[in-house]
Design a protein around this motif. Structure first.
Motif, short mmCIF file in Angstrom:
data_model
loop_
_atom_site.label_atom_id
_atom_site.label_comp_id
_atom_site.label_asym_id
_atom_site.label_seq_id
_atom_site.Cartn_x
_atom_site.Cartn_y
_atom_site.Cartn_z
N GLN A 218 -5.32 -35.80 -49.56
CA GLN A 218 -4.19 -34.98 -50.01
C GLN A 218 -3.45 -35.67 -51.14
OE1 GLN A 218 -1.36 -33.92 -46.93
NE2 GLN A 218 0.16 -33.27 -48.43
N ALA A 219 -3.25 -36.99 -51.01
CA ALA A 219 -2.53 -37.74 -52.05
C ALA A 219 -3.27 -37.69 -53.38
CB ALA A 219 -2.32 -39.18 -51.59
N VAL A 220 -4.58 -37.92 -53.34
CA VAL A 220 -5.38 -37.91 -54.58
C VAL A 220 -5.46 -36.50 -55.15
CG1 VAL A 220 -7.63 -38.42 -55.60
CG2 VAL A 220 -6.71 -39.91 -53.82
N LEU A 221 -5.60 -35.51 -54.28
CA LEU A 221 -5.67 -34.12 -54.75
C LEU A 221 -4.37 -33.72 -55.45
CD1 LEU A 221 -7.34 -31.52 -54.84
CD2 LEU A 221 -6.38 -30.90 -52.63
N ASN A 222 -3.24 -34.17 -54.93
CA ASN A 222 -1.95 -33.90 -55.59
C ASN A 222 -1.95 -34.49 -57.00
OD1 ASN A 222 -0.94 -32.60 -53.35
ND2 ASN A 222 0.24 -34.33 -52.61
N LEU A 223 -2.48 -35.69 -57.15
CA LEU A 223 -2.54 -36.32 -58.48
C LEU A 223 -3.50 -35.56 -59.39
CD1 LEU A 223 -2.63 -40.11 -57.48
CD2 LEU A 223 -0.66 -38.76 -58.24
N MET A 224 -4.60 -35.05 -58.85
CA MET A 224 -5.55 -34.28 -59.66
C MET A 224 -4.93 -32.98 -60.13
SD MET A 224 -8.97 -34.99 -57.36
CE MET A 224 -10.15 -34.12 -58.41
N LYS B 238 7.57 -28.96 -64.79
CA LYS B 238 6.72 -27.77 -64.92
C LYS B 238 7.45 -26.54 -64.39
CE LYS B 238 2.72 -30.72 -64.03
NZ LYS B 238 3.49 -31.86 -63.48
N LYS B 239 7.06 -25.38 -64.91
CA LYS B 239 7.68 -24.13 -64.46
C LYS B 239 7.19 -23.74 -63.07
CE LYS B 239 8.31 -22.24 -69.11
NZ LYS B 239 7.97 -21.15 -70.05
N SER B 240 5.94 -24.07 -62.76
CA SER B 240 5.39 -23.73 -61.44
C SER B 240 5.43 -24.96 -60.55
CB SER B 240 3.95 -23.24 -61.58
OG SER B 240 3.14 -24.24 -62.16
N GLY B 241 5.21 -24.74 -59.25
CA GLY B 241 5.19 -25.86 -58.31
C GLY B 241 6.54 -26.08 -57.67
N THR B 242 6.52 -26.83 -56.56
CA THR B 242 7.76 -27.07 -55.81
C THR B 242 8.41 -28.40 -56.15
OG1 THR B 242 6.53 -28.10 -54.00
CG2 THR B 242 6.89 -25.72 -53.87
N GLY B 243 7.71 -29.27 -56.87
CA GLY B 243 8.27 -30.58 -57.18
C GLY B 243 8.13 -31.57 -56.04
N LEU B 244 7.23 -31.29 -55.08
CA LEU B 244 7.03 -32.19 -53.94
C LEU B 244 5.67 -32.88 -53.95
CD1 LEU B 244 8.64 -30.24 -50.95
CD2 LEU B 244 9.46 -32.32 -52.00
N GLY B 245 4.79 -32.49 -54.84
CA GLY B 245 3.44 -33.05 -54.84
C GLY B 245 3.41 -34.56 -55.05
N LEU B 246 4.05 -35.03 -56.12
CA LEU B 246 4.07 -36.46 -56.40
C LEU B 246 4.91 -37.23 -55.38
CD1 LEU B 246 4.36 -36.53 -60.31
CD2 LEU B 246 2.33 -36.88 -58.89
#
Length: 273
Positions: free
Chosen positions: A174-180, A231-239
């Motif tokens: 999950q961590a690496v996928l978020n970075l990808m 970014k306009k999309s996304g929740t801002g929690l991935g990183l």
């Protein structure tokens, strides 16, 4: 008489030495005691803060669950309304379009809540032996279709030998996928995304390198903060979630970036955790 005087002098030196030693020991003890007292005070403050944060986490988690329930009901009813409106209805086009927008936005709210619950919830690691070359191969196979759609060339640089860590494989993926995902989003016009596995002296490292727009220097210190996003999309929690997963494993995430050339996010994991 002279010998007695010498004895008194030696005794005086001895007593002075003992007194000096005692005074020194008392001073050192006082300093050490003060340092320990201050450290205990700081630990107590941290413990209270952690307890308060845990309480807030429980409250906000409960609130998020309470919000999800009516959202699910609203989303279901919007879907039923769409089914009830037939094409021969004069208002079909206008009402149907509004229902679709409403359904899309309620779905987005649910995604935000799901991301928040994953981030705020307790992480319990299920550690097993994980070989990072294989893990990254799995991620490349999984991510390949999305990379093709985004006009991104995906490459993997394996380590020469197996790199094994004790980790929770699902969470590391999950961590690496978020970075990808972050890397692909940084390349609006396509580019190259590289996964590189390295076996270092201080632990294993997975680098996720993109050829995107790069990150402004003033934003570097904030990109791992929850809900911070350029970014306009996304929740801002991935990183933020990636950093939390790394820290739960006793590791860390670092980033180097150059505006106009791209970024290198490195996930550092200890091998003997």
């Amino acid at each position: 008489m002279r010998g007695f005087a010498v004895s008194l002098q030696i005794m005086g030196w001895f007593v002075w030495g003992v007194l000096t030693g005692l005074i020194g020991a008392l001073i050192v003890s006082a300093v050490v005691g003060y340092i320990l007292f201050r450290r205990i005070q700081r630990l107590q403050v941290r413990a209270k803060r952690a307890e308060r944060l845990a309480e807030l986490g429980t409250l906000t988690g409960g609130l998020a669950h309470e919000i999800k329930n009516p959202l699910s009901t609203i989303q279901l009813n919007l879907q039923l309304l769409q089914e009830d409106i037939t094409p021969d209805n004069p208002a079909y086009s206008r009402v149907g379009n509004r229902l679709k927008i409403s359904e899309r936005e309620t779905g987005r709210l649910r995604e935000i809540l799901d991301d928040f619950l994953r981030y705020a919830g307790k992480i319990e690691l299920q550690r097993t032996k994980v070989e990072l070359n294989r893990l990254c191969e799995d991620l490349v196979d999984f991510f390949w279709p999305q990379a093709q759609v985004s006009r991104v060339q995906l490459r993997l640089k394996r380590a020469p030998a197996d790199v094994v860590v004790m980790a929770d494989e699902r969470l590391v993926k999950q961590a690496v996928l978020n970075l990808m995902l972050n890397g692909v989003q940084a390349m609006a016009n396509g580019g190259e995304l590289i996964l590189a596995v390295n076996d270092g002296d201080e632990g294993a490292v997975i680098d996720v390198i993109d050829t995107g727009s790069g990150i402004e220097p003033e934003a570097i210190s904030r990109i791992f903060d929850a809900y911070y996003s350029t970014k306009k999309s996304g929740t801002g929690l991935g990183l933020a979630m990636t950093r939390r997963i790394a820290e739960e494993h006793g590791g860390r995430v670092t980033v180097t970036s150059e505006v106009g050339k791209g970024s290198d996010f490195a996930l550092h994991l200890p091998k003997d955790a």
